[in-house]
Motif scaffolding. Structure first.
Motif, PDB file in Angstrom:
ATOM      1  N   GLY A   1     -46.720 -59.228 -19.166  1.00  0.00           N
ATOM      2  CA  GLY A   1     -46.231 -58.315 -20.192  1.00  0.00           C
ATOM      3  C   GLY A   1     -45.179 -57.337 -19.712  1.00  0.00           C
ATOM      4  N   THR A   2     -44.779 -57.454 -18.445  1.00  0.00           N
ATOM      5  CA  THR A   2     -43.713 -56.606 -17.931  1.00  0.00           C
ATOM      6  C   THR A   2     -42.419 -57.418 -17.878  1.00  0.00           C
ATOM      7  OG1 THR A   2     -44.084 -57.167 -15.594  1.00  0.00           O
ATOM      8  CG2 THR A   2     -45.345 -55.293 -16.505  1.00  0.00           C
ATOM      9  N   ILE A   3     -41.316 -56.710 -17.731  1.00  0.00           N
ATOM     10  CA  ILE A   3     -40.022 -57.363 -17.582  1.00  0.00           C
ATOM     11  C   ILE A   3     -39.311 -56.682 -16.419  1.00  0.00           C
ATOM     12  CG2 ILE A   3     -38.793 -55.904 -19.251  1.00  0.00           C
ATOM     13  CD1 ILE A   3     -37.459 -58.609 -20.227  1.00  0.00           C
ATOM     14  N   ARG A   4     -38.695 -57.463 -15.550  1.00  0.00           N
ATOM     15  CA  ARG A   4     -38.040 -56.910 -14.362  1.00  0.00           C
ATOM     16  C   ARG A   4     -36.534 -56.856 -14.566  1.00  0.00           C
ATOM     17  NH1 ARG A   4     -36.356 -59.380  -9.276  1.00  0.00           N
ATOM     18  NH2 ARG A   4     -37.339 -61.279 -10.020  1.00  0.00           N
ATOM     19  N   MET A   5     -35.967 -55.681 -14.335  1.00  0.00           N
ATOM     20  CA  MET A   5     -34.518 -55.511 -14.399  1.00  0.00           C
ATOM     21  C   MET A   5     -33.952 -55.778 -13.012  1.00  0.00           C
ATOM     22  SD  MET A   5     -32.262 -52.259 -15.806  1.00  0.00           S
ATOM     23  CE  MET A   5     -33.709 -51.271 -15.764  1.00  0.00           C
ATOM     24  N   ARG A   6     -32.875 -56.548 -12.972  1.00  0.00           N
ATOM     25  CA  ARG A   6     -32.270 -56.856 -11.677  1.00  0.00           C
ATOM     26  C   ARG A   6     -30.771 -57.059 -11.838  1.00  0.00           C
ATOM     27  NH1 ARG A   6     -31.516 -62.282 -10.323  1.00  0.00           N
ATOM     28  NH2 ARG A   6     -31.990 -61.779  -8.166  1.00  0.00           N
ATOM     29  N   GLN A   7     -30.072 -57.086 -10.719  1.00  0.00           N
ATOM     30  CA  GLN A   7     -28.645 -57.380 -10.693  1.00  0.00           C
ATOM     31  C   GLN A   7     -27.842 -56.463 -11.623  1.00  0.00           C
ATOM     32  OE1 GLN A   7     -26.942 -60.382  -8.925  1.00  0.00           O
ATOM     33  NE2 GLN A   7     -28.604 -59.599  -7.668  1.00  0.00           N
ATOM     34  N   VAL A   8     -28.132 -55.158 -11.565  1.00  0.00           N
ATOM     35  CA  VAL A   8     -27.378 -54.180 -12.361  1.00  0.00           C
ATOM     36  C   VAL A   8     -26.059 -53.910 -11.641  1.00  0.00           C
ATOM     37  CG1 VAL A   8     -27.374 -51.860 -13.351  1.00  0.00           C
ATOM     38  CG2 VAL A   8     -29.541 -53.143 -13.157  1.00  0.00           C
ATOM     39  N   ALA A   9     -24.944 -54.158 -12.330  1.00  0.00           N
ATOM     40  CA  ALA A   9     -23.631 -53.982 -11.710  1.00  0.00           C
ATOM     41  C   ALA A   9     -22.656 -53.378 -12.720  1.00  0.00           C
ATOM     42  CB  ALA A   9     -23.089 -55.320 -11.221  1.00  0.00           C
ATOM     43  N   VAL A  10     -21.848 -52.432 -12.233  1.00  0.00           N
ATOM     44  CA  VAL A  10     -20.790 -51.823 -13.038  1.00  0.00           C
ATOM     45  C   VAL A  10     -19.510 -51.886 -12.210  1.00  0.00           C
ATOM     46  CG1 VAL A  10     -19.986 -49.695 -14.145  1.00  0.00           C
ATOM     47  CG2 VAL A  10     -22.423 -50.296 -14.227  1.00  0.00           C
ATOM     48  N   ALA A  11     -18.421 -52.281 -12.851  1.00  0.00           N
ATOM     49  CA  ALA A  11     -17.129 -52.378 -12.163  1.00  0.00           C
ATOM     50  C   ALA A  11     -16.761 -51.037 -11.545  1.00  0.00           C
ATOM     51  CB  ALA A  11     -16.041 -52.821 -13.139  1.00  0.00           C
ATOM     52  N   ALA A  12     -16.218 -51.069 -10.349  1.00  0.00           N
ATOM     53  CA  ALA A  12     -15.916 -49.848  -9.591  1.00  0.00           C
ATOM     54  C   ALA A  12     -15.057 -48.858 -10.375  1.00  0.00           C
ATOM     55  CB  ALA A  12     -15.234 -50.205  -8.271  1.00  0.00           C
ATOM     56  N   HIS A  13     -14.081 -49.335 -11.114  1.00  0.00           N
ATOM     57  CA  HIS A  13     -13.152 -48.428 -11.795  1.00  0.00           C
ATOM     58  C   HIS A  13     -13.750 -47.713 -13.010  1.00  0.00           C
ATOM     59  CE1 HIS A  13     -12.590 -52.017 -14.291  1.00  0.00           C
ATOM     60  NE2 HIS A  13     -12.028 -51.231 -15.198  1.00  0.00           N
ATOM     61  N   VAL A  14     -14.971 -48.112 -13.423  1.00  0.00           N
ATOM     62  CA  VAL A  14     -15.615 -47.436 -14.560  1.00  0.00           C
ATOM     63  C   VAL A  14     -17.001 -46.893 -14.211  1.00  0.00           C
ATOM     64  CG1 VAL A  14     -14.305 -48.591 -16.378  1.00  0.00           C
ATOM     65  CG2 VAL A  14     -16.400 -49.655 -15.491  1.00  0.00           C
ATOM     66  N   GLN A  15     -17.320 -46.831 -12.926  1.00  0.00           N
ATOM     67  CA  GLN A  15     -18.609 -46.263 -12.533  1.00  0.00           C
ATOM     68  C   GLN A  15     -18.634 -44.774 -12.852  1.00  0.00           C
ATOM     69  OE1 GLN A  15     -19.410 -47.393  -8.455  1.00  0.00           O
ATOM     70  NE2 GLN A  15     -19.770 -49.507  -9.022  1.00  0.00           N
ATOM     71  N   ARG A  16     -19.837 -44.251 -13.076  1.00  0.00           N
ATOM     72  CA  ARG A  16     -20.077 -42.840 -13.404  1.00  0.00           C
ATOM     73  C   ARG A  16     -19.516 -42.458 -14.774  1.00  0.00           C
ATOM     74  NH1 ARG A  16     -22.738 -40.773  -9.364  1.00  0.00           N
ATOM     75  NH2 ARG A  16     -22.368 -41.412  -7.232  1.00  0.00           N
ATOM     76  N   GLN A  17     -19.444 -43.438 -15.677  1.00  0.00           N
ATOM     77  CA  GLN A  17     -19.001 -43.178 -17.049  1.00  0.00           C
ATOM     78  C   GLN A  17     -20.111 -43.439 -18.062  1.00  0.00           C
ATOM     79  OE1 GLN A  17     -15.263 -45.073 -18.063  1.00  0.00           O
ATOM     80  NE2 GLN A  17     -14.346 -44.522 -16.099  1.00  0.00           N
ATOM     81  N   GLY A  18     -21.347 -43.642 -17.600  1.00  0.00           N
ATOM     82  CA  GLY A  18     -22.473 -43.836 -18.502  1.00  0.00           C
ATOM     83  C   GLY A  18     -22.785 -45.278 -18.842  1.00  0.00           C
ATOM     84  N   ILE A  19     -22.061 -46.212 -18.270  1.00  0.00           N
ATOM     85  CA  ILE A  19     -22.298 -47.625 -18.585  1.00  0.00           C
ATOM     86  C   ILE A  19     -23.656 -48.083 -18.074  1.00  0.00           C
ATOM     87  CG2 ILE A  19     -21.518 -49.997 -18.120  1.00  0.00           C
ATOM     88  CD1 ILE A  19     -18.624 -48.857 -18.256  1.00  0.00           C
ATOM     89  N   GLY A  20     -24.002 -47.737 -16.844  1.00  0.00           N
ATOM     90  CA  GLY A  20     -25.305 -48.124 -16.292  1.00  0.00           C
ATOM     91  C   GLY A  20     -26.453 -47.548 -17.097  1.00  0.00           C
ATOM     92  N   ARG A  21     -26.325 -46.281 -17.491  1.00  0.00           N
ATOM     93  CA  ARG A  21     -27.358 -45.631 -18.316  1.00  0.00           C
ATOM     94  C   ARG A  21     -27.495 -46.359 -19.648  1.00  0.00           C
ATOM     95  NH1 ARG A  21     -26.460 -43.043 -22.483  1.00  0.00           N
ATOM     96  NH2 ARG A  21     -24.339 -42.471 -21.910  1.00  0.00           N
ATOM     97  N   ALA A  22     -26.370 -46.622 -20.319  1.00  0.00           N
ATOM     98  CA  ALA A  22     -26.415 -47.282 -21.618  1.00  0.00           C
ATOM     99  C   ALA A  22     -26.988 -48.698 -21.514  1.00  0.00           C
ATOM    100  CB  ALA A  22     -25.028 -47.310 -22.244  1.00  0.00           C
ATOM    101  N   LEU A  23     -26.645 -49.426 -20.470  1.00  0.00           N
ATOM    102  CA  LEU A  23     -27.209 -50.766 -20.272  1.00  0.00           C
ATOM    103  C   LEU A  23     -28.717 -50.697 -20.036  1.00  0.00           C
ATOM    104  CD1 LEU A  23     -24.527 -52.537 -18.071  1.00  0.00           C
ATOM    105  CD2 LEU A  23     -25.324 -53.314 -20.315  1.00  0.00           C
ATOM    106  N   THR A  24     -29.149 -49.718 -19.256  1.00  0.00           N
ATOM    107  CA  THR A  24     -30.579 -49.554 -18.987  1.00  0.00           C
ATOM    108  C   THR A  24     -31.324 -49.215 -20.273  1.00  0.00           C
ATOM    109  OG1 THR A  24     -30.115 -48.860 -16.723  1.00  0.00           O
ATOM    110  CG2 THR A  24     -32.278 -48.289 -17.615  1.00  0.00           C
TER     111      THR A  24
END
Length: 154
Positions: A78-101
């Motif tokens: 009943g769990t799900i594992r998140m893996r391979q989270v990647a954001v392109a270097a030129h757009v890191q720290r713009q909230g993309i990782g948070r929004a994807l999560t």
């Protein structure tokens, strides 16, 4: 787009589930390879890629270009594992990782999963803690980098 939304605060960036084998999937694969694998001297094997057919793939796209992505692996408990989270270097720290999560958590809830788990690189622990994930156990080394097992109940 199988499932997702447009984040109005991020211009024309679309966050969605993408199909395995699609153009967006191939772009996400290249991004994961560039950001996560090549720096460690690793490359995807044919066997690893074949397993990905049965997994959930999420991406952030802008003008049909993948800027960020992640993979979700469902488990029978009943769990799900998140893996391979990647954001392109030129757009890191713009909230993309948070929004994807957040999209991953919403997908997991809607599909009946009870918790999201992940193995966070030591450098990403603070990011996940801000999103409500908790460390479980002791740190461990995986692919020559210290990681923490983390989880979040949904």
């Amino acid at each position: 787009m199988l499932w997702g939304y447009v984040d109005k605060s991020m211009a024309q960036r679309t966050f969605s589930e993408i199909e395995h084998g699609s153009v967006a999937y191939e772009q996400s694969l290249a991004l994961r390879d560039e950001v996560l694998r090549k720096p460690l001297g690793l490359h995807f094997s044919d066997e690893e890629l074949e397993v990905e057919r049965g997994l959930y793939h999420l991406a952030c796209q802008e003008e049909r270009q993948v800027l960020g992505c992640l993979v979700l692996v469902p488990h029978e408990d009943g769990t799900i594992r998140m893996r391979q989270v990647a954001v392109a270097a030129h757009v890191q720290r713009q909230g993309i990782g948070r929004a994807l999560t957040e999209l991953a958590e919403r997908l997991a809830r809607e599909r009946g999963f009870s918790a999201v788990t992940l193995n966070a690189r030591d450098t990403a622990v603070g990011f996940y803690e801000k999103l409500g994930y908790q460390r479980v156990g002791e740190p461990f080394v995986m692919v020559s980098i210290q990681h923490w097992f983390m989880e979040k109940e949904l």
